[in-house]
Motif scaffolding. Structure first.
Motif, short mmCIF file in Angstrom:
data_model
loop_
_atom_site.label_atom_id
_atom_site.label_comp_id
_atom_site.label_asym_id
_atom_site.label_seq_id
_atom_site.Cartn_x
_atom_site.Cartn_y
_atom_site.Cartn_z
N ASN A 1 -9.39 -5.12 -5.15
CA ASN A 1 -8.17 -4.31 -5.12
C ASN A 1 -6.95 -5.21 -4.84
O ASN A 1 -7.09 -6.24 -4.19
CB ASN A 1 -8.34 -3.26 -4.01
N THR A 2 -5.77 -4.81 -5.33
CA THR A 2 -4.56 -5.57 -5.02
C THR A 2 -3.50 -4.69 -4.38
O THR A 2 -3.32 -3.53 -4.76
CB THR A 2 -3.92 -6.19 -6.29
N VAL A 3 -2.82 -5.24 -3.40
CA VAL A 3 -1.63 -4.60 -2.84
C VAL A 3 -0.49 -5.60 -2.99
O VAL A 3 -0.60 -6.74 -2.56
CB VAL A 3 -1.82 -4.27 -1.33
N SER A 4 0.59 -5.17 -3.63
CA SER A 4 1.76 -6.03 -3.74
C SER A 4 2.69 -5.73 -2.57
O SER A 4 3.12 -4.59 -2.39
CB SER A 4 2.50 -5.80 -5.05
N GLU A 5 3.00 -6.75 -1.80
CA GLU A 5 3.79 -6.56 -0.59
C GLU A 5 5.28 -6.73 -0.84
O GLU A 5 5.68 -7.53 -1.69
CB GLU A 5 3.40 -7.61 0.45
N THR B 1 -9.77 -6.56 -0.77
CA THR B 1 -8.39 -6.48 -1.24
C THR B 1 -7.65 -7.80 -1.05
O THR B 1 -7.87 -8.48 -0.04
CB THR B 1 -7.63 -5.38 -0.43
N ILE B 2 -6.80 -8.15 -2.01
CA ILE B 2 -5.85 -9.22 -1.74
C ILE B 2 -4.46 -8.62 -1.68
O ILE B 2 -4.09 -7.77 -2.51
CB ILE B 2 -5.91 -10.38 -2.78
N LYS B 3 -3.71 -9.03 -0.68
CA LYS B 3 -2.33 -8.57 -0.56
C LYS B 3 -1.43 -9.70 -1.05
O LYS B 3 -1.35 -10.76 -0.42
CB LYS B 3 -2.02 -8.20 0.89
N ILE B 4 -0.80 -9.46 -2.18
CA ILE B 4 0.01 -10.50 -2.81
C ILE B 4 1.32 -10.67 -2.03
O ILE B 4 2.06 -9.71 -1.82
CB ILE B 4 0.25 -10.18 -4.29
N CYS C 1 -0.66 -3.73 -11.46
CA CYS C 1 -0.76 -3.72 -10.01
C CYS C 1 -1.32 -2.36 -9.58
O CYS C 1 -1.01 -1.33 -10.16
CB CYS C 1 0.63 -3.94 -9.43
N GLN C 2 -2.23 -2.36 -8.60
CA GLN C 2 -2.86 -1.11 -8.18
C GLN C 2 -2.12 -0.40 -7.05
O GLN C 2 -1.82 0.77 -7.13
CB GLN C 2 -4.31 -1.38 -7.79
N GLU C 3 -1.91 -1.16 -5.99
CA GLU C 3 -1.28 -0.55 -4.82
C GLU C 3 -0.09 -1.39 -4.38
O GLU C 3 -0.03 -2.58 -4.66
CB GLU C 3 -2.29 -0.44 -3.66
N THR C 4 0.83 -0.73 -3.71
CA THR C 4 2.04 -1.44 -3.31
C THR C 4 2.59 -0.92 -1.99
O THR C 4 2.26 0.17 -1.55
CB THR C 4 3.08 -1.36 -4.45
N GLN C 5 3.42 -1.75 -1.41
CA GLN C 5 3.93 -1.47 -0.08
C GLN C 5 5.30 -2.14 -0.01
O GLN C 5 5.45 -3.25 -0.49
CB GLN C 5 2.96 -2.14 0.90
N GLY C 6 6.27 -1.48 0.56
CA GLY C 6 7.58 -2.12 0.67
C GLY C 6 8.68 -1.14 0.98
O GLY C 6 8.48 0.07 0.96
N PHE C 7 9.86 -1.70 1.27
CA PHE C 7 11.00 -0.89 1.67
C PHE C 7 11.39 0.12 0.59
O PHE C 7 12.01 1.13 0.88
CB PHE C 7 12.20 -1.78 2.02
N TYR C 8 11.08 -0.18 -0.68
CA TYR C 8 11.41 0.75 -1.75
C TYR C 8 10.79 2.13 -1.48
O TYR C 8 11.41 3.16 -1.76
CB TYR C 8 10.92 0.21 -3.11
N PHE C 9 9.58 2.13 -0.95
CA PHE C 9 8.91 3.39 -0.61
C PHE C 9 9.26 3.81 0.81
O PHE C 9 9.65 4.94 1.04
CB PHE C 9 7.40 3.26 -0.78
#
Ligand code: C2E
Ligand code: CA
Ligand code: CA
Ligand code: CA
Length: 275
Positions: free
Chosen positions: A233-237, A199-202, A253-261
């Motif tokens: 795999n990609t995770v957008s931070e 995975t790369i976390k952008i 974008c496949q996966e994401t992470q952040g305050f929005y969620f």
């Protein structure tokens, strides 16, 4: 003489740099904090953007200090890395996160994964670190395929071959590897080619102005394409709003992470994200 409470006197002469003094105090405190179990983990959900489901959590350490309250890892991790205390602290984080994962797998009947940040100092220990990961997997009984180790891109620049060999050995244990803060370092492409990266976390810096800057958008777009081609795999931070999310969605974008969620939350609060 500086007074730091009743039984806590530190004597120093004025030639001692203030920085050095701060470091001595903080170093000593981290040591005590580990013994007193003052560290806690919070968990931030990682979401599959297409299904909206939580696919995993990133474990993030905090220091619950008696007087200071919650101290951010940005304040003590760099110091713990310098003093070497990151080794026992990192081991505690790994074990605690894996125990939590095991509990969720059992009680919530889930297959979510757990991402744990790993410092370069831990990786440099090579055999010791590999053995630690092996031991933690055995002791906690987790499925290694659900454990993801996050390594920052700058780490990969440090001592090329050794680190690559270590990552390869970790992969052979069944765990996966993410490159954290991707795009902020230099030799990214080479590592994608030579190393078994899952995975790369952008990095958040690209995500935060993906809606404003053509440059950031172009970078995100090409990173997504690159990852797709390499089957990574990609995770957008650091996704903070719907506008950013929609833009990322349109770039596949496949996966994401952040305050929005969700921001990082306690284990108890995290449960509501698990299906
Ligand atoms: P990181 O690994 O890049 O972790 C992501 C950081 O971004 C976290 O900060 C998280 O709270 C924050 N974040 C998540 N979503 C958003 C968002 O939408 N907007 C903004 N502005 N920020 C967001 P945190 O928890 O303060 O951690 C800071 C750094 O400390 C981490 O950056 C990581 O490098 C380090 N760290 C944290 N826990 C550990 C650990 O257990 N071991 C090691 N070695 N490093 C750790
Ligand atoms: Ca991380
Ligand atoms: Ca990151
Ligand atoms: Ca970061």
């Amino acid at each position: 003489i500086k007074d730091r409470g009743k039984d806590n006197l530190i004597v120093y002469d004025h030639s001692m740099e203030e920085d050095t003094l701060k470091r001595v105090i903080l170093d000593d405190n981290i040591r005590k904090a580990l013994a007193n179990e003052e560290f806690i983990l919070q968990y931030q959900p990682i979401i599959n953007v297409k299904s909206g489901e939580t696919v995993g959590f990133e474990a993030l350490v905090r220091w619950h200090h008696e007087q200071q309250g919650i101290i951010s890892p940005a304040e003590f991790i760099p110091l713990a890395e310098e003093t070497g205390l990151i080794i026992p602290l990192g081991e505690w984080v790994l074990k605690t996160a894996c125990l939590q994962l095991k509990e969720w797998h059992e009680k919530e009947d889930s297959r979510i994964r757990m991402s744990v940040n790993v410092s370069v100092r831990q990786l440099q220990q090579r055999q010791t670190f590999i053995q630690t990961v092996k031991d933690v997997i055995e002791e906690t009984g987790i499925d290694p395929q659900c454990l993801d180790l996050e390594v920052t891109e700058t780490v990969l620049m440090e001592s090329e071959q050794d680190i690559m060999d270590t990552l390869q050995a970790l992969r052979e244990l069944g765990v996966s590897i993410s490159i954290d803060d991707f795009g902020t370092g230099y030799s990214s492409m080479k590592h994608l080619k030579t190393c078994a990266i899952n995975t790369i976390k952008i990095d958040r810096s690209f995500v935060s102005d993906v809606t404003h800057s053509n440059q950031s958008r172009a970078i995100v777009k090409s990173l997504m394409l690159l990852a797709q081609q390499l089957k990574i795999n990609t995770v957008s931070e650091g996704v903070e709003n719907e506008e950013q999310l929609n833009r990322l969605l349109s770039e596949n974008c496949q996966e994401t992470q952040g305050f929005y969620f969700s921001p990082p939350v306690s284990a108890e609060e995290a449960k509501r994200f698990i299906k």
